[in-house]
Design a protein around this motif. Structure first.
Motif, PDB file in Angstrom:
ATOM      1  N   GLY A  41       0.789  -1.226   0.000  1.00 28.40           N
ATOM      2  CA  GLY A  41       0.000   0.000   0.000  1.00 28.40           C
ATOM      3  C   GLY A  41       0.818   1.272   0.000  1.00 28.40           C
ATOM      4  N   HIS A  42       2.154   1.137   0.115  1.00 32.37           N
ATOM      5  CA  HIS A  42       3.048   2.301   0.222  1.00 32.37           C
ATOM      6  C   HIS A  42       2.710   3.139   1.455  1.00 32.37           C
ATOM      7  CE1 HIS A  42       4.638   1.461  -3.789  1.00 32.37           C
ATOM      8  NE2 HIS A  42       3.391   1.204  -4.118  1.00 32.37           N
ATOM      9  N   GLY A  43       2.218   2.469   2.467  1.00 31.49           N
ATOM     10  CA  GLY A  43       1.749   3.097   3.700  1.00 31.49           C
ATOM     11  C   GLY A  43       0.445   2.432   4.078  1.00 31.49           C
ATOM     12  N   TYR A  44      -0.401   3.157   4.775  1.00 33.85           N
ATOM     13  CA  TYR A  44      -1.697   2.603   5.164  1.00 33.85           C
ATOM     14  C   TYR A  44      -2.732   2.906   4.096  1.00 33.85           C
ATOM     15  CZ  TYR A  44       0.464   2.173   9.757  1.00 33.85           C
ATOM     16  OH  TYR A  44       1.300   1.846  10.789  1.00 33.85           O
ATOM     17  N   ASP A  45      -3.392   1.874   3.634  1.00 32.85           N
ATOM     18  CA  ASP A  45      -4.538   1.976   2.731  1.00 32.85           C
ATOM     19  C   ASP A  45      -5.341   0.700   2.914  1.00 32.85           C
ATOM     20  OD1 ASP A  45      -6.388   2.723   0.866  1.00 32.85           O
ATOM     21  OD2 ASP A  45      -5.061   2.560  -0.869  1.00 32.85           O
ATOM     22  N   HIS A  46      -5.830   0.526   4.132  1.00 34.74           N
ATOM     23  CA  HIS A  46      -6.438  -0.731   4.535  1.00 34.74           C
ATOM     24  C   HIS A  46      -7.728  -0.491   5.303  1.00 34.74           C
ATOM     25  CE1 HIS A  46      -2.199  -1.591   3.853  1.00 34.74           C
ATOM     26  NE2 HIS A  46      -2.559  -2.838   3.639  1.00 34.74           N
ATOM     27  N   ASN A  47      -8.571  -1.508   5.287  1.00 31.93           N
ATOM     28  CA  ASN A  47      -9.830  -1.471   6.015  1.00 31.93           C
ATOM     29  C   ASN A  47      -9.647  -2.174   7.356  1.00 31.93           C
ATOM     30  OD1 ASN A  47     -12.874  -1.032   5.880  1.00 31.93           O
ATOM     31  ND2 ASN A  47     -12.739  -3.179   6.425  1.00 31.93           N
ATOM     32  N   TRP A  48     -10.006  -1.484   8.422  1.00 31.91           N
ATOM     33  CA  TRP A  48      -9.999  -2.081   9.754  1.00 31.91           C
ATOM     34  C   TRP A  48     -11.402  -2.599  10.044  1.00 31.91           C
ATOM     35  CZ3 TRP A  48      -5.872   0.568   8.541  1.00 31.91           C
ATOM     36  CH2 TRP A  48      -4.705   0.438   9.271  1.00 31.91           C
ATOM     37  N   VAL A  49     -11.480  -3.827  10.523  1.00 29.34           N
ATOM     38  CA  VAL A  49     -12.741  -4.404  10.951  1.00 29.34           C
ATOM     39  C   VAL A  49     -13.010  -3.893  12.363  1.00 29.34           C
ATOM     40  CG1 VAL A  49     -13.944  -6.552  11.527  1.00 29.34           C
ATOM     41  CG2 VAL A  49     -12.425  -6.455   9.516  1.00 29.34           C
ATOM     42  N   VAL A  74     -14.132   9.606  15.406  1.00 28.84           N
ATOM     43  CA  VAL A  74     -15.030   9.127  14.365  1.00 28.84           C
ATOM     44  C   VAL A  74     -15.910   8.052  14.983  1.00 28.84           C
ATOM     45  CG1 VAL A  74     -15.217   8.098  12.070  1.00 28.84           C
ATOM     46  CG2 VAL A  74     -13.256   9.572  12.611  1.00 28.84           C
ATOM     47  N   LEU A  75     -17.203   8.277  14.919  1.00 26.20           N
ATOM     48  CA  LEU A  75     -18.186   7.318  15.404  1.00 26.20           C
ATOM     49  C   LEU A  75     -19.000   6.853  14.211  1.00 26.20           C
ATOM     50  CD1 LEU A  75     -18.138   9.965  17.569  1.00 26.20           C
ATOM     51  CD2 LEU A  75     -19.138   8.155  18.928  1.00 26.20           C
ATOM     52  N   THR A  76     -19.390   5.588  14.195  1.00 19.93           N
ATOM     53  CA  THR A  76     -20.111   5.089  13.037  1.00 19.93           C
ATOM     54  C   THR A  76     -20.967   3.877  13.393  1.00 19.93           C
ATOM     55  OG1 THR A  76     -19.881   4.416  10.717  1.00 19.93           O
ATOM     56  CG2 THR A  76     -18.251   3.543  12.271  1.00 19.93           C
ATOM     57  N   THR A  77     -21.927   3.613  12.526  1.00 16.39           N
ATOM     58  CA  THR A  77     -22.711   2.389  12.593  1.00 16.39           C
ATOM     59  C   THR A  77     -22.188   1.360  11.596  1.00 16.39           C
ATOM     60  OG1 THR A  77     -24.298   3.272  10.974  1.00 16.39           O
ATOM     61  CG2 THR A  77     -24.811   3.591  13.324  1.00 16.39           C
ATOM     62  N   GLU A  78     -21.186   1.737  10.810  1.00 13.26           N
ATOM     63  CA  GLU A  78     -20.614   0.847   9.793  1.00 13.26           C
ATOM     64  C   GLU A  78     -19.708  -0.208  10.436  1.00 13.26           C
ATOM     65  OE1 GLU A  78     -21.218   0.526   6.678  1.00 13.26           O
ATOM     66  OE2 GLU A  78     -22.246   2.376   6.158  1.00 13.26           O
ATOM     67  N   PRO A  79     -19.483  -1.345   9.754  1.00  5.85           N
ATOM     68  CA  PRO A  79     -18.643  -2.400  10.323  1.00  5.85           C
ATOM     69  C   PRO A  79     -17.140  -2.217  10.081  1.00  5.85           C
ATOM     70  CG  PRO A  79     -19.630  -3.173   8.287  1.00  5.85           C
ATOM     71  CD  PRO A  79     -20.197  -1.793   8.556  1.00  5.85           C
ATOM     72  N   GLY A  80     -16.760  -1.235   9.260  1.00  2.00           N
ATOM     73  CA  GLY A  80     -15.337  -1.060   8.956  1.00  2.00           C
ATOM     74  C   GLY A  80     -14.971   0.396   8.756  1.00  2.00           C
ATOM     75  N   ILE A  81     -13.647   0.631   8.770  1.00  2.53           N
ATOM     76  CA  ILE A  81     -13.133   1.972   8.496  1.00  2.53           C
ATOM     77  C   ILE A  81     -11.861   1.828   7.665  1.00  2.53           C
ATOM     78  CG2 ILE A  81     -11.846   2.123  10.679  1.00  2.53           C
ATOM     79  CD1 ILE A  81     -12.617   5.158  10.709  1.00  2.53           C
ATOM     80  N   GLN A  82     -11.823   2.515   6.545  1.00  4.66           N
ATOM     81  CA  GLN A  82     -10.653   2.533   5.680  1.00  4.66           C
ATOM     82  C   GLN A  82      -9.735   3.646   6.159  1.00  4.66           C
ATOM     83  OE1 GLN A  82     -10.378   0.306   3.123  1.00  4.66           O
ATOM     84  NE2 GLN A  82      -8.511   1.025   2.149  1.00  4.66           N
ATOM     85  N   PHE A  83      -8.479   3.305   6.356  1.00  3.56           N
ATOM     86  CA  PHE A  83      -7.480   4.268   6.817  1.00  3.56           C
ATOM     87  C   PHE A  83      -6.462   4.429   5.702  1.00  3.56           C
ATOM     88  CE2 PHE A  83      -3.515   4.651   9.661  1.00  3.56           C
ATOM     89  CZ  PHE A  83      -3.561   6.025   9.657  1.00  3.56           C
ATOM     90  N   TYR A  84      -6.327   5.656   5.191  1.00 10.21           N
ATOM     91  CA  TYR A  84      -5.445   5.951   4.065  1.00 10.21           C
ATOM     92  C   TYR A  84      -4.546   7.122   4.438  1.00 10.21           C
ATOM     93  CZ  TYR A  84      -3.891   7.552  -0.514  1.00 10.21           C
ATOM     94  OH  TYR A  84      -3.123   7.957  -1.570  1.00 10.21           O
ATOM     95  N   THR A  85      -3.262   7.024   4.075  1.00 16.68           N
ATOM     96  CA  THR A  85      -2.273   8.029   4.489  1.00 16.68           C
ATOM     97  C   THR A  85      -1.613   8.748   3.317  1.00 16.68           C
ATOM     98  OG1 THR A  85      -0.676   6.207   4.707  1.00 16.68           O
ATOM     99  CG2 THR A  85      -1.772   6.974   6.723  1.00 16.68           C
TER     100      THR A  85
END
Length: 145
Positions: A41-49, A74-85
């Protein structure tokens, strides 16, 4: 993810990896780690469960910038969060007051279902049938400490 940055469907624990942000850690501290996923990913570009929320609003991320005291939650009702740098910025894009946007100079936190969910039956479904409604909530809360 694979070499084309497409999710493989494999869910991995973060404990003891450069992806472990369960305790406060500077984002750049491990961004150049000798880790296959960081390199792809050349850094972070991943989905956290995220821990199962059952569709209830829950904390997904807590970011603190110590020199200014700024906080983003960040608060959410979603099951994941994508973190990109900002792994592919090269300084050619200019922002406010002509400041260059360079590699790893910013971050994105995108609440979502898991990428490529339709091709992974064990992922939470993203199928929406006729007359069904889709509703999600994400809150970006800014403050200072």
């Amino acid at each position: 993810m694979d070499a084309g940055l497409i999710p493989t469907g494999e869910l991995k624990p973060v404990t003891g990896t450069p992806f472990d942000f369960t305790k406060a850690t500077a984002i750049g501290e491990r961004i150049d780690a000798d880790d296959e996923q960081i390199k792809l990913g050349h850094g972070y570009d991943h989905n956290w469960v995220l821990d199962a929320t059952g569709g209830k609003l829950a904390l997904a991320a807590d970011v603190f910038e110590p020199s200014s005291g700024r906080v983003l939650q960040v608060l959410t009702t979603e099951p994941g969060i994508q973190f990109y740098t900002s792994n592919f910025l090269d300084g050619s894009v200019k922002g406010k007051s002509g400041v260059s946007y360079g590699k790893h100079a910013a971050l994105c936190l995108e609440t979502q279902h898991f990428p490529d969910s339709p091709n992974h039956p064990d992922f939470p479904t993203t199928e929406l049938k006729p007359k069904q409604k889709y509703h999600t909530v994400t809150v970006f809360k800014f403050s200072t400490r």
